[in-house]
Design a protein around this motif. Structure first.
Motif, PDB file in Angstrom:
ATOM      1  N   HIS A  47     -13.579  20.905 -28.945  1.00  0.00           N
ATOM      2  CA  HIS A  47     -13.731  19.471 -28.696  1.00  0.00           C
ATOM      3  C   HIS A  47     -12.785  18.688 -29.593  1.00  0.00           C
ATOM      4  O   HIS A  47     -12.570  19.042 -30.751  1.00  0.00           O
ATOM      5  CB  HIS A  47     -15.171  19.035 -28.961  1.00  0.00           C
ATOM      6  CG  HIS A  47     -15.483  17.674 -28.453  1.00  0.00           C
ATOM      7  ND1 HIS A  47     -15.244  16.536 -29.192  1.00  0.00           N
ATOM      8  CD2 HIS A  47     -16.008  17.251 -27.280  1.00  0.00           C
ATOM      9  CE1 HIS A  47     -15.606  15.477 -28.501  1.00  0.00           C
ATOM     10  NE2 HIS A  47     -16.073  15.874 -27.338  1.00  0.00           N
ATOM     11  N   ALA A  48     -12.223  17.621 -29.044  1.00  0.00           N
ATOM     12  CA  ALA A  48     -11.306  16.763 -29.788  1.00  0.00           C
ATOM     13  C   ALA A  48     -11.626  15.304 -29.482  1.00  0.00           C
ATOM     14  O   ALA A  48     -11.990  14.963 -28.355  1.00  0.00           O
ATOM     15  CB  ALA A  48      -9.853  17.067 -29.424  1.00  0.00           C
ATOM     16  N   VAL A  49     -11.486  14.453 -30.500  1.00  0.00           N
ATOM     17  CA  VAL A  49     -11.776  13.022 -30.371  1.00  0.00           C
ATOM     18  C   VAL A  49     -10.600  12.249 -30.959  1.00  0.00           C
ATOM     19  O   VAL A  49     -10.255  12.441 -32.134  1.00  0.00           O
ATOM     20  CB  VAL A  49     -13.073  12.634 -31.101  1.00  0.00           C
ATOM     21  CG1 VAL A  49     -13.380  11.169 -30.902  1.00  0.00           C
ATOM     22  CG2 VAL A  49     -14.232  13.486 -30.637  1.00  0.00           C
ATOM     23  N   PRO A  50      -9.952  11.380 -30.186  1.00  0.00           N
ATOM     24  CA  PRO A  50      -8.932  10.488 -30.773  1.00  0.00           C
ATOM     25  C   PRO A  50      -9.592   9.487 -31.716  1.00  0.00           C
ATOM     26  O   PRO A  50     -10.526   8.787 -31.329  1.00  0.00           O
ATOM     27  CB  PRO A  50      -8.311   9.801 -29.554  1.00  0.00           C
ATOM     28  CG  PRO A  50      -8.682  10.655 -28.392  1.00  0.00           C
ATOM     29  CD  PRO A  50     -10.006  11.254 -28.719  1.00  0.00           C
ATOM     30  N   VAL A  51      -9.127   9.445 -32.946  1.00  0.00           N
ATOM     31  CA  VAL A  51      -9.773   8.628 -33.970  1.00  0.00           C
ATOM     32  C   VAL A  51      -8.756   7.667 -34.575  1.00  0.00           C
ATOM     33  O   VAL A  51      -7.539   7.796 -34.395  1.00  0.00           O
ATOM     34  CB  VAL A  51     -10.395   9.511 -35.080  1.00  0.00           C
ATOM     35  CG1 VAL A  51     -11.525  10.339 -34.529  1.00  0.00           C
ATOM     36  CG2 VAL A  51      -9.337  10.392 -35.723  1.00  0.00           C
ATOM     37  N   LEU A  52      -9.308   6.705 -35.305  1.00  0.00           N
ATOM     38  CA  LEU A  52      -8.524   5.676 -35.980  1.00  0.00           C
ATOM     39  C   LEU A  52      -9.040   5.537 -37.402  1.00  0.00           C
ATOM     40  O   LEU A  52     -10.257   5.422 -37.620  1.00  0.00           O
ATOM     41  CB  LEU A  52      -8.643   4.342 -35.244  1.00  0.00           C
ATOM     42  CG  LEU A  52      -7.956   3.131 -35.882  1.00  0.00           C
ATOM     43  CD1 LEU A  52      -6.447   3.238 -35.712  1.00  0.00           C
ATOM     44  CD2 LEU A  52      -8.458   1.840 -35.248  1.00  0.00           C
ATOM     45  N   ASN A  53      -8.127   5.575 -38.358  1.00  0.00           N
ATOM     46  CA  ASN A  53      -8.497   5.361 -39.756  1.00  0.00           C
ATOM     47  C   ASN A  53      -8.689   3.866 -39.975  1.00  0.00           C
ATOM     48  O   ASN A  53      -7.742   3.079 -39.860  1.00  0.00           O
ATOM     49  CB  ASN A  53      -7.411   5.911 -40.673  1.00  0.00           C
ATOM     50  CG  ASN A  53      -7.853   5.989 -42.128  1.00  0.00           C
ATOM     51  OD1 ASN A  53      -8.692   5.217 -42.575  1.00  0.00           O
ATOM     52  ND2 ASN A  53      -7.296   6.934 -42.860  1.00  0.00           N
ATOM     53  N   THR A  54      -9.923   3.470 -40.258  1.00  0.00           N
ATOM     54  CA  THR A  54     -10.222   2.045 -40.382  1.00  0.00           C
ATOM     55  C   THR A  54      -9.544   1.407 -41.590  1.00  0.00           C
ATOM     56  O   THR A  54      -9.378   0.192 -41.630  1.00  0.00           O
ATOM     57  CB  THR A  54     -11.736   1.838 -40.486  1.00  0.00           C
ATOM     58  OG1 THR A  54     -12.247   2.583 -41.607  1.00  0.00           O
ATOM     59  CG2 THR A  54     -12.434   2.305 -39.219  1.00  0.00           C
ATOM     60  N   ARG A  55      -9.138   2.198 -42.563  1.00  0.00           N
ATOM     61  CA  ARG A  55      -8.492   1.626 -43.758  1.00  0.00           C
ATOM     62  C   ARG A  55      -7.008   1.369 -43.531  1.00  0.00           C
ATOM     63  O   ARG A  55      -6.478   0.342 -43.952  1.00  0.00           O
ATOM     64  CB  ARG A  55      -8.692   2.562 -44.960  1.00  0.00           C
ATOM     65  CG  ARG A  55      -8.152   2.027 -46.272  1.00  0.00           C
ATOM     66  CD  ARG A  55      -8.428   3.000 -47.400  1.00  0.00           C
ATOM     67  NE  ARG A  55      -7.776   4.266 -47.167  1.00  0.00           N
ATOM     68  CZ  ARG A  55      -6.501   4.536 -47.518  1.00  0.00           C
ATOM     69  NH1 ARG A  55      -5.777   3.602 -48.118  1.00  0.00           N
ATOM     70  NH2 ARG A  55      -5.985   5.718 -47.286  1.00  0.00           N
ATOM     71  N   THR A  56      -6.347   2.304 -42.863  1.00  0.00           N
ATOM     72  CA  THR A  56      -4.902   2.178 -42.682  1.00  0.00           C
ATOM     73  C   THR A  56      -4.493   1.825 -41.254  1.00  0.00           C
ATOM     74  O   THR A  56      -3.367   1.388 -41.030  1.00  0.00           O
ATOM     75  CB  THR A  56      -4.216   3.494 -43.077  1.00  0.00           C
ATOM     76  OG1 THR A  56      -4.677   4.541 -42.207  1.00  0.00           O
ATOM     77  CG2 THR A  56      -4.551   3.845 -44.514  1.00  0.00           C
ATOM     78  N   GLY A  57      -5.380   2.044 -40.278  1.00  0.00           N
ATOM     79  CA  GLY A  57      -5.024   1.789 -38.894  1.00  0.00           C
ATOM     80  C   GLY A  57      -4.250   2.912 -38.239  1.00  0.00           C
ATOM     81  O   GLY A  57      -3.798   2.766 -37.101  1.00  0.00           O
ATOM     82  N   ALA A  58      -4.077   4.048 -38.927  1.00  0.00           N
ATOM     83  CA  ALA A  58      -3.340   5.178 -38.361  1.00  0.00           C
ATOM     84  C   ALA A  58      -4.221   5.939 -37.387  1.00  0.00           C
ATOM     85  O   ALA A  58      -5.410   6.162 -37.642  1.00  0.00           O
ATOM     86  CB  ALA A  58      -2.854   6.099 -39.470  1.00  0.00           C
ATOM     87  N   ARG A  59      -3.647   6.362 -36.284  1.00  0.00           N
ATOM     88  CA  ARG A  59      -4.374   7.119 -35.272  1.00  0.00           C
ATOM     89  C   ARG A  59      -4.150   8.603 -35.465  1.00  0.00           C
ATOM     90  O   ARG A  59      -3.122   9.042 -35.986  1.00  0.00           O
ATOM     91  CB  ARG A  59      -3.952   6.704 -33.858  1.00  0.00           C
ATOM     92  CG  ARG A  59      -4.428   5.338 -33.456  1.00  0.00           C
ATOM     93  CD  ARG A  59      -4.354   5.165 -31.954  1.00  0.00           C
ATOM     94  NE  ARG A  59      -2.988   5.231 -31.468  1.00  0.00           N
ATOM     95  CZ  ARG A  59      -2.229   4.172 -31.226  1.00  0.00           C
ATOM     96  NH1 ARG A  59      -2.714   2.970 -31.451  1.00  0.00           N
ATOM     97  NH2 ARG A  59      -1.005   4.323 -30.771  1.00  0.00           N
ATOM     98  N   GLY A  60      -5.118   9.382 -35.026  1.00  0.00           N
ATOM     99  CA  GLY A  60      -5.037  10.836 -35.105  1.00  0.00           C
ATOM    100  C   GLY A  60      -6.037  11.452 -34.149  1.00  0.00           C
ATOM    101  O   GLY A  60      -6.670  10.764 -33.337  1.00  0.00           O
ATOM    102  N   VAL A  61      -6.181  12.765 -34.259  1.00  0.00           N
ATOM    103  CA  VAL A  61      -7.103  13.511 -33.403  1.00  0.00           C
ATOM    104  C   VAL A  61      -7.956  14.388 -34.308  1.00  0.00           C
ATOM    105  O   VAL A  61      -7.421  15.169 -35.105  1.00  0.00           O
ATOM    106  CB  VAL A  61      -6.361  14.371 -32.367  1.00  0.00           C
ATOM    107  CG1 VAL A  61      -7.353  15.110 -31.484  1.00  0.00           C
ATOM    108  CG2 VAL A  61      -5.434  13.520 -31.520  1.00  0.00           C
ATOM    109  N   ALA A  62      -9.279  14.261 -34.182  1.00  0.00           N
ATOM    110  CA  ALA A  62     -10.227  15.057 -34.968  1.00  0.00           C
ATOM    111  C   ALA A  62     -10.777  16.168 -34.093  1.00  0.00           C
ATOM    112  O   ALA A  62     -11.286  15.908 -33.000  1.00  0.00           O
ATOM    113  CB  ALA A  62     -11.358  14.183 -35.498  1.00  0.00           C
TER     114      ALA A  62
END
Length: 308
Positions: free
Chosen positions: A188-203
């Motif tokens: 399973h994978a979830v596209p995420v966003l770092n609320t501190r920096t605004g950088a996107r990634g995949v968890a």
């Protein structure tokens, strides 16, 4: 002195009875007999009940000081806990009031900015409450079964949340139940966003470290990620609505010889013990379909070919 008048009993010093070992053996045999008889036939039950009834008032009187001390200590503890709970509730109420005022102001600013930039409003999302019935039978996956299915308007791919954050996604449907793949599953994978920096990634789900863990992959070794960062759904996949809490960064490993950092996360939701969840409608159900590519017009035959 005539012999008939003499005492025929020997003196106490010379009198001999059963030996101590004989008395011990007889008493032990009687005790063993009574224990066996009481265990088998309850012969001592009436005597036990009689002595219990007779001794009960004394036991009750002896226990009254203990009960008094326990009641007084319990009352004092309950009063102290009630006072501390009241103080915490008042502090939380003040904080929530402040946040509510800020939220109202932020919503107004957000609406004005969206109108100014002519952006589309956030998609409305409907939810269905459900209960977790049991874990899936496969021990190598992280899946649970909920008591809502196709007959309850649950769609394939629907996000599943608990009171804290994202729990998983519906991956298999049945008429009355559904199978939910948890965010800690390795597939399973979830596209995420770092609320501190605004950088996107995949968890991704990661069971290598421990049972309920995630890993933020494909982040550069020099990426601005620190322990404690909150990861929320980015909404770019069209499945999860944006802004839902997913995980919190627990550990960051940076190595010189590696291109990507190893970032371990802990889910915010109660993955291992959730009992009541909310199933949302998938976000792609409200998104307009992608326009179909236009076919290129057929090439006109050249004039030289017509002349021939």
């Amino acid at each position: 002195m005539p012999l008939g008048t003499l005492d025929r009993d020997p003196p106490a010093f010379f009198r001999q009875g059963p030996s101590a070992l004989s008395k011990l053996a007889v008493c032990s045999a009687m005790a063993l007999f009574l224990m066996v008889a009481d265990a088998r036939f309850q012969v001592m039950q009436p005597m036990r009940a009689f002595f219990g009834t007779v001794l009960y008032p004394m036991q009750w009187l002896a226990l009254q000081p203990v009960h008094l001390v326990q009641s007084v200590s319990g009352y004092l503890v309950s009063v102290g806990s009630a006072e501390s709970a009241k103080e915490r509730a008042q502090a939380q109420l003040s904080l929530q009031s402040l946040r509510a005022n800020q939220v109202e102001q932020l919503l107004l600013e957000n609406q004005r900015l969206r109108q100014l930039l002519d952006l589309r409003a956030r998609l409305p999302v409907d939810g269905v409450a459900a209960q977790v019935l049991y874990d899936a039978a496969d021990p190598y996956t992280r899946k649970v079964i909920i008591d809502k299915g196709m007959l309850h308007q649950v769609a394939l791919g629907s996000p599943v949340l608990d009171a804290s954050g994202v729990l998983g996604q519906v991956t298999r449907l049945y008429p009355l139940v559904s199978e939910v793949t948890l965010i800690t599953d390795r597939d399973h994978a979830v596209p995420v966003l770092n609320t501190r920096t605004g950088a996107r990634g995949v968890a991704f789900g990661d069971t290598a470290t421990h049972a309920d863990a995630m890993e933020l992959r494909f982040m550069a070794a020099n990426a601005d990620v620190v322990v404690g960062d909150l990861l929320t759904t980015s909404g770019v996949d069209g499945v999860y609505p944006p802004g839902l809490p997913v995980a919190r960064v627990e550990k960051v490993e940076r190595r010189v010889d590696a291109m990507f950092a190893r970032i371990y996360c802990v889910p915010v939701a109660l993955v291992a013990g959730a009992s009541h969840v909310v199933v949302l409608a998938p976000g792609n159900a409200s998104i307009a379909p992608r326009p179909e590519p236009q076919l290129a017009p057929a090439a006109k035959p050249s004039r030289s070919r017509d002349l021939k």
